[in-house]
Design a protein around this motif. Structure first.
Motif, PDB file in Angstrom:
ATOM      1  N   GLN A   1     -98.381 -39.963 -33.115  1.00 10.72           N
ATOM      2  CA  GLN A   1     -98.247 -38.941 -32.065  1.00 10.72           C
ATOM      3  C   GLN A   1     -99.259 -38.618 -31.302  1.00 10.72           C
ATOM      4  O   GLN A   1     -99.487 -38.207 -30.205  1.00 10.72           O
ATOM      5  CB  GLN A   1     -97.394 -37.733 -32.852  1.00 10.72           C
ATOM      6  N   LYS A   2    -100.633 -38.294 -32.011  1.00 10.61           N
ATOM      7  CA  LYS A   2    -101.871 -37.854 -31.667  1.00 10.61           C
ATOM      8  C   LYS A   2    -102.493 -38.691 -30.591  1.00 10.61           C
ATOM      9  O   LYS A   2    -102.948 -38.272 -29.691  1.00 10.61           O
ATOM     10  CB  LYS A   2    -102.759 -37.399 -32.763  1.00 10.61           C
ATOM     11  N   LYS A   3    -102.112 -40.231 -30.895  1.00 14.95           N
ATOM     12  CA  LYS A   3    -102.877 -41.279 -30.094  1.00 14.95           C
ATOM     13  C   LYS A   3    -102.326 -41.141 -28.758  1.00 14.95           C
ATOM     14  O   LYS A   3    -102.691 -41.156 -27.871  1.00 14.95           O
ATOM     15  CB  LYS A   3    -102.484 -42.584 -30.877  1.00 14.95           C
ATOM     16  N   ILE A   4    -100.811 -40.865 -28.632  1.00 17.33           N
ATOM     17  CA  ILE A   4     -99.942 -40.883 -27.317  1.00 17.33           C
ATOM     18  C   ILE A   4    -100.733 -39.685 -26.599  1.00 17.33           C
ATOM     19  O   ILE A   4    -100.834 -39.581 -25.589  1.00 17.33           O
ATOM     20  CB  ILE A   4     -98.548 -40.924 -27.495  1.00 17.33           C
ATOM     21  N   LEU A   5    -100.668 -38.515 -27.525  1.00 16.63           N
ATOM     22  CA  LEU A   5    -101.210 -37.236 -26.675  1.00 16.63           C
ATOM     23  C   LEU A   5    -102.542 -37.440 -26.040  1.00 16.63           C
ATOM     24  O   LEU A   5    -102.911 -36.781 -25.297  1.00 16.63           O
ATOM     25  CB  LEU A   5    -100.661 -36.019 -27.660  1.00 16.63           C
ATOM     26  N   ASN A   6    -103.458 -37.978 -26.862  1.00 17.21           N
ATOM     27  CA  ASN A   6    -104.872 -38.146 -26.674  1.00 17.21           C
ATOM     28  C   ASN A   6    -104.658 -38.901 -25.271  1.00 17.21           C
ATOM     29  O   ASN A   6    -105.438 -38.742 -24.404  1.00 17.21           O
ATOM     30  CB  ASN A   6    -105.629 -39.001 -27.663  1.00 17.21           C
ATOM     31  N   GLU A   7    -104.045 -39.865 -25.124  1.00 14.86           N
ATOM     32  CA  GLU A   7    -104.035 -40.862 -23.732  1.00 14.86           C
ATOM     33  C   GLU A   7    -103.491 -39.857 -22.695  1.00 14.86           C
ATOM     34  O   GLU A   7    -104.259 -39.927 -21.645  1.00 14.86           O
ATOM     35  CB  GLU A   7    -102.956 -41.850 -24.035  1.00 14.86           C
TER      36      GLU A   7
ATOM     37  N   GLU B   1    -108.657 -33.619 -26.334  1.00 10.95           N
ATOM     38  CA  GLU B   1    -108.032 -34.366 -27.583  1.00 10.95           C
ATOM     39  C   GLU B   1    -106.881 -33.633 -27.730  1.00 10.95           C
ATOM     40  O   GLU B   1    -106.403 -32.638 -27.372  1.00 10.95           O
ATOM     41  CB  GLU B   1    -108.843 -34.341 -28.717  1.00 10.95           C
ATOM     42  N   SER B   2    -106.026 -34.215 -28.688  1.00  6.11           N
ATOM     43  CA  SER B   2    -104.441 -33.621 -28.805  1.00  6.11           C
ATOM     44  C   SER B   2    -104.776 -32.415 -29.507  1.00  6.11           C
ATOM     45  O   SER B   2    -103.822 -31.432 -29.173  1.00  6.11           O
ATOM     46  CB  SER B   2    -103.810 -34.618 -29.855  1.00  6.11           C
ATOM     47  N   SER B   3    -105.539 -32.364 -30.456  1.00  8.05           N
ATOM     48  CA  SER B   3    -105.745 -30.939 -30.989  1.00  8.05           C
ATOM     49  C   SER B   3    -106.128 -29.606 -30.183  1.00  8.05           C
ATOM     50  O   SER B   3    -105.378 -28.608 -30.312  1.00  8.05           O
ATOM     51  CB  SER B   3    -106.828 -31.045 -32.262  1.00  8.05           C
ATOM     52  N   GLN B   4    -106.813 -29.986 -29.244  1.00 11.11           N
ATOM     53  CA  GLN B   4    -107.150 -29.056 -28.335  1.00 11.11           C
ATOM     54  C   GLN B   4    -105.992 -28.591 -27.321  1.00 11.11           C
ATOM     55  O   GLN B   4    -105.622 -27.495 -27.001  1.00 11.11           O
ATOM     56  CB  GLN B   4    -108.386 -29.293 -27.364  1.00 11.11           C
ATOM     57  N   GLY B   5    -105.136 -29.553 -27.025  1.00  6.86           N
ATOM     58  CA  GLY B   5    -103.949 -29.647 -26.088  1.00  6.86           C
ATOM     59  C   GLY B   5    -102.939 -28.730 -26.845  1.00  6.86           C
ATOM     60  O   GLY B   5    -102.273 -27.998 -26.087  1.00  6.86           O
ATOM     61  N   ILE B   6    -102.697 -29.076 -28.064  1.00  2.00           N
ATOM     62  CA  ILE B   6    -101.825 -28.174 -28.844  1.00  2.00           C
ATOM     63  C   ILE B   6    -102.156 -26.955 -28.920  1.00  2.00           C
ATOM     64  O   ILE B   6    -101.266 -25.958 -28.983  1.00  2.00           O
ATOM     65  CB  ILE B   6    -101.761 -28.786 -30.389  1.00  2.00           C
ATOM     66  N   ILE B   7    -103.508 -26.418 -29.138  1.00  3.34           N
ATOM     67  CA  ILE B   7    -103.992 -25.189 -29.054  1.00  3.34           C
ATOM     68  C   ILE B   7    -103.542 -24.436 -27.630  1.00  3.34           C
ATOM     69  O   ILE B   7    -103.045 -23.290 -27.795  1.00  3.34           O
ATOM     70  CB  ILE B   7    -105.546 -25.035 -29.202  1.00  3.34           C
ATOM     71  N   LEU B   8    -103.923 -25.102 -26.599  1.00  7.61           N
ATOM     72  CA  LEU B   8    -103.440 -24.653 -25.222  1.00  7.61           C
ATOM     73  C   LEU B   8    -101.923 -24.251 -25.046  1.00  7.61           C
ATOM     74  O   LEU B   8    -101.663 -23.384 -24.779  1.00  7.61           O
ATOM     75  CB  LEU B   8    -104.079 -25.463 -24.052  1.00  7.61           C
ATOM     76  N   TYR B   9    -101.232 -25.297 -25.861  1.00  9.92           N
ATOM     77  CA  TYR B   9     -99.746 -25.234 -25.753  1.00  9.92           C
ATOM     78  C   TYR B   9     -99.417 -23.713 -26.470  1.00  9.92           C
ATOM     79  O   TYR B   9     -98.633 -23.086 -26.002  1.00  9.92           O
ATOM     80  CB  TYR B   9     -99.147 -26.431 -26.351  1.00  9.92           C
ATOM     81  N   LYS B  10     -99.971 -23.650 -27.759  1.00 10.33           N
ATOM     82  CA  LYS B  10     -99.654 -22.519 -28.488  1.00 10.33           C
ATOM     83  C   LYS B  10    -100.097 -21.220 -27.773  1.00 10.33           C
ATOM     84  O   LYS B  10     -99.527 -20.217 -27.953  1.00 10.33           O
ATOM     85  CB  LYS B  10    -100.335 -22.308 -29.869  1.00 10.33           C
ATOM     86  N   ILE B  11    -101.305 -21.231 -27.081  1.00 10.71           N
ATOM     87  CA  ILE B  11    -101.581 -20.044 -26.301  1.00 10.71           C
ATOM     88  C   ILE B  11    -100.780 -19.720 -25.119  1.00 10.71           C
ATOM     89  O   ILE B  11    -100.209 -18.624 -24.857  1.00 10.71           O
ATOM     90  CB  ILE B  11    -102.930 -20.031 -25.609  1.00 10.71           C
ATOM     91  N   LYS B  12    -100.124 -21.002 -24.578  1.00 10.03           N
ATOM     92  CA  LYS B  12     -99.208 -20.732 -23.429  1.00 10.03           C
ATOM     93  C   LYS B  12     -98.028 -20.148 -24.259  1.00 10.03           C
ATOM     94  O   LYS B  12     -97.226 -19.292 -23.436  1.00 10.03           O
ATOM     95  CB  LYS B  12     -98.788 -22.129 -22.991  1.00 10.03           C
TER      96      LYS B  12
ATOM     97  N   SER C   1     -94.462 -30.715 -22.132  1.00 11.36           N
ATOM     98  CA  SER C   1     -93.508 -31.862 -21.733  1.00 11.36           C
ATOM     99  C   SER C   1     -93.333 -33.173 -22.578  1.00 11.36           C
ATOM    100  O   SER C   1     -92.538 -33.649 -22.874  1.00 11.36           O
ATOM    101  CB  SER C   1     -93.968 -32.451 -20.273  1.00 11.36           C
ATOM    102  N   PHE C   2     -94.681 -33.488 -23.232  1.00  7.31           N
ATOM    103  CA  PHE C   2     -94.611 -34.692 -24.122  1.00  7.31           C
ATOM    104  C   PHE C   2     -94.050 -34.084 -25.531  1.00  7.31           C
ATOM    105  O   PHE C   2     -93.126 -35.092 -25.987  1.00  7.31           O
ATOM    106  CB  PHE C   2     -96.398 -34.456 -24.494  1.00  7.31           C
ATOM    107  N   ILE C   3     -94.269 -32.847 -25.973  1.00  2.00           N
ATOM    108  CA  ILE C   3     -93.363 -32.453 -27.049  1.00  2.00           C
ATOM    109  C   ILE C   3     -92.139 -32.300 -26.848  1.00  2.00           C
ATOM    110  O   ILE C   3     -91.000 -32.940 -27.485  1.00  2.00           O
ATOM    111  CB  ILE C   3     -93.846 -30.969 -27.460  1.00  2.00           C
ATOM    112  N   GLU C   4     -91.294 -32.001 -25.707  1.00  2.00           N
ATOM    113  CA  GLU C   4     -90.104 -32.099 -25.317  1.00  2.00           C
ATOM    114  C   GLU C   4     -89.340 -33.571 -25.244  1.00  2.00           C
ATOM    115  O   GLU C   4     -88.389 -33.694 -25.624  1.00  2.00           O
ATOM    116  CB  GLU C   4     -89.720 -31.195 -24.111  1.00  2.00           C
ATOM    117  N   ASN C   5     -90.079 -34.269 -24.763  1.00  2.00           N
ATOM    118  CA  ASN C   5     -89.726 -35.742 -24.630  1.00  2.00           C
ATOM    119  C   ASN C   5     -89.636 -36.491 -25.863  1.00  2.00           C
ATOM    120  O   ASN C   5     -88.628 -36.966 -26.124  1.00  2.00           O
ATOM    121  CB  ASN C   5     -90.524 -36.397 -23.518  1.00  2.00           C
ATOM    122  N   LEU C   6     -90.711 -36.215 -26.581  1.00  2.00           N
ATOM    123  CA  LEU C   6     -90.533 -36.721 -28.221  1.00  2.00           C
ATOM    124  C   LEU C   6     -89.441 -36.327 -28.801  1.00  2.00           C
ATOM    125  O   LEU C   6     -88.830 -36.943 -29.490  1.00  2.00           O
ATOM    126  CB  LEU C   6     -92.002 -36.607 -28.699  1.00  2.00           C
ATOM    127  N   ASP C   7     -89.325 -34.924 -28.832  1.00  2.00           N
ATOM    128  CA  ASP C   7     -88.247 -34.288 -29.569  1.00  2.00           C
ATOM    129  C   ASP C   7     -86.889 -34.910 -29.182  1.00  2.00           C
ATOM    130  O   ASP C   7     -85.994 -34.996 -29.812  1.00  2.00           O
ATOM    131  CB  ASP C   7     -88.398 -32.602 -29.074  1.00  2.00           C
TER     132      ASP C   7
END
Length: 142
Positions: free
Chosen positions: A17-23, A31-42, A105-111
Motif C-alpha cells: 500500500q505504501k509503495k503505491i501511495l509513494n508513487e 512519502e506515504s506517511s507524510q501524505g497520510i498526515i496531510l489526509y488526517k489534518i484534512k 482518493s487513493f484510500i477510497e479507491n483501494l477501499d
C-alpha cells in the motif's frame, strides 16, 4: 500445511500500500506517511502534534521533523494555541488540501477494491479481527 505469520502478512499488505501511495505522492516530493498526515489534518481541519501521535499516524520522535518539512514545503500552517503558548495546531494550506484530496482518493479507491472482493460478513469479521489484533499490540506497548 503452509502456515503464514499474521504480522508478516500485515506488514506485506502495508508495504505494498505504501509503495503505491509513494508513487502517487512522488510529484509532491512526499512519502506515504507524510501524505497520510496531510489526509488526517484534512479530516480534522486543525490538529495538534500530540493528536497526530495519538491517532497512530506518526511516531512521537518524528512528529517535529515531519511537520517542519511539511511546513517548509508549504503544505501546512502552524498556529500557536491561545490557551498555551508552548502548544500549536496545524492546518492545511491550499497545496496541502490538494495532497489530502489525492490521498483521500487513493484510500477510497483501494477501499472500493477491497469491498469488491470481500463479502459483508467477511468485512465485519475483518474489522473484529483487526480490533482484537490492535488490542493485543496495545497491551504489549503498555
Amino acid at each position: 500445511m503452509n502456515k503464514f505469520k499474521i504480522p508478516i502478512l500485515i506488514s506485506k499488505i502495508n508495504r505494498l500500500q505504501k509503495k503505491i501511495l509513494n508513487e502517487k505522492l512522488k510529484e509532491f516530493n512526499l512519502e506515504s506517511s507524510q501524505g497520510i498526515i496531510l489526509y488526517k489534518i484534512k479530516e480534522f481541519r486543525k490538529v495538534t502534534p500530540s493528536q497526530l501521535v495519538d491517532m497512530g499516524v506518526i511516531e512521537k520522535a518524528a512528529v517535529s521533523k515531519t511537520l517542519k518539512k511539511l511546513e517548509n514545503l508549504g503544505y501546512i500552517l502552524k498556529e500557536t494555541s491561545l490557551e498555551d503558548a508552548r502548544s500549536f495546531f496545524v492546518s492545511l494550506t491550499k497545496s496541502g488540501e490538494v495532497i489530502g484530496n489525492c490521498v483521500n482518493s487513493f484510500i477510497e479507491n483501494l477501499d472500493k477494491e477491497f469491498h469488491n472482493i470481500l463479502s459483508e460478513n467477511s468485512l465485519v469479521q475483518l474489522e473484529t479481527i483487526f480490533e482484537n489484533l490492535e488490542e493485543v499490540i496495545n497491551k504489549k506497548n503498555s
